[in-house]
Design an enzyme around this catalytic site. Structure first.
Site, short mmCIF file in Angstrom:
data_model
loop_
_atom_site.label_atom_id
_atom_site.label_comp_id
_atom_site.label_asym_id
_atom_site.label_seq_id
_atom_site.Cartn_x
_atom_site.Cartn_y
_atom_site.Cartn_z
N ASP A 1 -0.15 -21.87 16.35
CA ASP A 1 0.67 -21.43 15.41
C ASP A 1 2.45 -22.14 15.01
OD1 ASP A 1 2.61 -19.27 14.85
OD2 ASP A 1 4.12 -19.70 16.44
N ARG B 1 0.73 -1.40 -0.15
CA ARG B 1 -0.12 -0.06 -0.25
C ARG B 1 0.98 1.12 0.22
NH1 ARG B 1 -4.12 -0.19 4.38
NH2 ARG B 1 -2.09 0.32 5.37
N HIS C 1 6.69 -23.75 5.80
CA HIS C 1 8.06 -23.40 5.62
C HIS C 1 8.38 -24.66 5.89
CE1 HIS C 1 8.73 -21.78 9.04
NE2 HIS C 1 9.81 -22.06 9.27
N LYS D 1 11.90 -26.83 3.96
CA LYS D 1 13.24 -26.78 5.27
C LYS D 1 14.05 -28.85 4.69
CE LYS D 1 12.98 -24.60 9.42
NZ LYS D 1 13.31 -24.02 9.30
N HIS E 1 3.31 -26.80 11.66
CA HIS E 1 4.69 -27.12 11.66
C HIS E 1 4.77 -29.32 12.76
CE1 HIS E 1 5.22 -24.12 10.16
NE2 HIS E 1 5.37 -23.40 11.12
N LYS F 1 0.94 -19.26 6.01
CA LYS F 1 -0.11 -19.38 7.51
C LYS F 1 -0.13 -17.76 7.94
CE LYS F 1 1.83 -20.97 11.16
NZ LYS F 1 3.18 -20.42 12.30
N GLU G 1 12.34 -23.59 21.19
CA GLU G 1 12.68 -22.03 20.29
C GLU G 1 13.21 -21.57 21.66
OE1 GLU G 1 10.38 -20.57 16.68
OE2 GLU G 1 9.06 -20.74 18.19
N LYS H 1 8.61 -21.50 23.15
CA LYS H 1 9.28 -20.91 22.94
C LYS H 1 10.33 -20.87 24.70
CE LYS H 1 6.64 -18.82 19.52
NZ LYS H 1 7.75 -18.61 18.35
C1 BG6 Z 1 6.13 -20.03 12.27
C2 BG6 Z 1 6.08 -19.36 13.79
O1 BG6 Z 1 5.82 -20.46 11.08
O2 BG6 Z 1 7.35 -20.76 12.43
C3 BG6 Z 1 6.87 -19.01 14.35
O3 BG6 Z 1 4.79 -18.89 13.35
C4 BG6 Z 1 8.18 -20.01 14.70
O4 BG6 Z 1 6.11 -18.82 15.85
C5 BG6 Z 1 8.19 -20.31 13.45
O5 BG6 Z 1 9.20 -18.81 15.88
C6 BG6 Z 1 9.78 -21.05 13.75
O6 BG6 Z 1 10.12 -21.39 12.58
P1 BG6 Z 1 11.77 -22.20 12.44
O7 BG6 Z 1 12.13 -22.28 11.19
O8 BG6 Z 1 12.23 -20.76 12.94
O9 BG6 Z 1 11.63 -23.11 12.96
#
Ligand code: BG6
Length: 482
Positions: A235, A51, A178, A182, A240, A148, A216, A331
């Site tokens: 999330d 935008r 994603h 990987k 994932h 997502k 994480e 986290k």
């Molecule tokens: C994202 C989540 O899809 O994946 C995040 O929304 C998360 O909360 C992230 O931190 C983790 O991805 P990666 O590639 O760092 O393991």
């Protein structure tokens, strides 16, 4: 060792949300690396759209700044950056209004692959799809990429699927998770289906249990408003961890064709048992010496959202009935460590006597960091004095095996090139996403009904104490997070 690069066809890629965090952090750096590797034909073009009113030079300056921050190791040199910038253009577009659409349409060429990357919130998916249709920009060679979260629950995911289906065929829709991009996650399929060793043992008869961990060290940071409405279940687990579980548990697909793989993943999701309340532990990180608590970070002192979750999941099919899958993610944990550990059952009889120390064979697939594989096996401890057994690790690190100079590409590099190639194998199909929500929704509804508080855990720990019990009571233990 030099990685093989197969060039893709010419394309116009439009990134909606080109000034946003994901575009700056992941999408544009990934494209630059593919350019540096020579994967893009000369006439591949990338058009930023957002935008914000700005001209091409201002956009290039923004991208340049993003590259300084996010290109990281193996960053292409200045000449390479400059030649990448020649591919870039920018058009200011209002997703909810009329401004910019004609200009955008005018920049696109006929006869090349056309990809629209919706790097925007899901509330804009519908309006964007509609505008693309209205302005005649959808050709047979058009694909859209959506990020997502794909919905917040089954209902919203269905509505999103219907909205997109009104404008695009399923073969044109690329739903990104994603994790599937990987390298090490794709390697799960190579390990399982390119080796004869594991598959005969890959079932409840020989596998005692499977642990899937995505730990994480980061907190929710500036994403509080989104995260507090999602939590670890929505999330991370719904997408994932679910994808990891599918790749471990699915039947061998007959080929690597998109639907062959996605059909098998879907069958796994549909076979997942509902999860009982006492098979779930949810946690929230407390304050550390130098880090604020979850509640402070999301600015919601009453929040019941989990930043950690551990759960025991059963799969009701012939292959897996009786082998639990333990999933955990959180986290602000002790380390950034993602792995899958497949623990095999004990041999049926010990010829070395009952006192011989049994240690189960474990296959550990390390997804990140230090990508690699370890297989724990029993051997004889060297030396005289009888038959003493010991477990040792057959350890393989990808960096050592393949050479440190082969960088492991970021997930987005592979996935975006797959969009251009028209290969949907590593993308989620609409029914898969809906099935994942259909399993997730009742679990979330269960804890919402009880209004239980998540357990507080110390930042830098391995999560709430109660999560240990989830396995202890089954006579098992979590692997250490380190
Ligand atoms: C994202 C989540 O899809 O994946 C995040 O929304 C998360 O909360 C992230 O931190 C983790 O991805 P990666 O590639 O760092 O393991």
């Amino acid at each position: 060792m030099v990685a093989r690069v197969i060039p893709v066809d010419p394309f116009d890629l439009v990134i909606f949300g080109a000034t946003g965090d994901l575009a700056r952090r992941k999408i544009l750096p990934a494209l630059c690396r593919r350019h540096a590797d020579g994967q893009m034909p000369d006439d591949a073009r990338i058009i930023g759209a957002a935008r914000t009113e700005m001209d091409r030079d201002a956009f290039l300056a923004m991208v340049s700044e993003a590259f300084d921050e996010f290109l990281g190791d193996h960053a292409p040199g200045p000449d390479c950056r400059a030649s990448f910038f020649e591919r870039l253009d920018y058009v200011a577009v209002d997703a909810l209004g009329e401004d910019g659409w004609t200009a955008l349409s005018d920049t696109l060429r006929d006869g090349v692959v056309r990809a629209f990357y919706f790097s925007v919130g899901p509330s804009l998916f519908g309006p964007l799809a509609e505008r693309l249709g209205q302005h005649g920009m959808v050709t047979a060679e058009t694909r859209i990429v959506v990020e997502k979260p794909f919905g917040h629950d089954l209902e919203t995911a269905r509505v999103l699927n219907q909205t997109l289906a009104a404008h695009f065929d399923e073969t044109q829709i690329y739903r990104i998770d994603h994790y599937l991009g990987k390298e090490t996650v794709q390697n799960l399929m190579a390990v399982r289906f390119a080796n004869i060793l594991f598959e005969p043992l890959w079932n409840a008869r020989f596998v005692d249990h499977v642990q899937i961990t995505v730990a994480e060290t980061v907190g929710v940071g500036g994403r509080g408003p989104y995260y507090d409405k999602s939590g670890a279940m929505r999330d991370m687990v719904q997408n994932h961890l679910m994808q990891l579980l599918c790749l471990i548990a699915m039947e061998p697909p007959h080929s690597f064709e998109p639907d062959a793989v996605r059909d098998e993943k879907l069958k796994v999701i549909r076979a997942l048992d509902p999860v009982r309340a006492d098979d779930i532990v949810r946690g929230q990180y407390g304050a550390g010496a130098e880090s604020p608590s979850y509640l402070v970070e999301v600015e919601n002192p009453q929040s019941l959202t989990e930043s950690y979750i551990a759960l025991k999941v059963g799969i009701s099919n012939w292959r897996w009935k009786g082998t639990p899958f333990y999933l955990r993610t959180g986290k602000r944990l002790r380390a950034r460590a993602s792995e899958i550990a497949v623990t095999f059952r004990d041999p049926p009889h010990s010829i070395f006597g009952e006192d011989a120390p049994w240690k189960a064979n474990i296959l550990v697939i390390r997804l990140q960091p230090d990508e690699g594989m370890t297989l724990k096996v029993m051997i004889k401890e060297p030396g005289p004095g009888g038959m003493r057994l010991k477990d040792v690790a057959l350890d393989m690190s990808f960096a050592e095996a393949l050479g440190d100079d082969v960088p492991i590409p970021d997930a987005y590099e592979r996935l975006i090139m797959d969009v251009i190639r028209g290969n949907q194998t590593l993308f989620m199909r609409g029914d898969e996403v809906e099935a994942a929500w259909a399993w997730t929704d009742p679990i979330i509804a269960g804890w919402q009904k009880s209004a239980d508080r998540p357990r507080t855990y110390d930042p830098g720990s391995s999560g709430p104490e109660d999560a240990l019990m989830l396995m202890h009571r089954d006579g098992r233990r979590w692997r250490e997070i380190r």
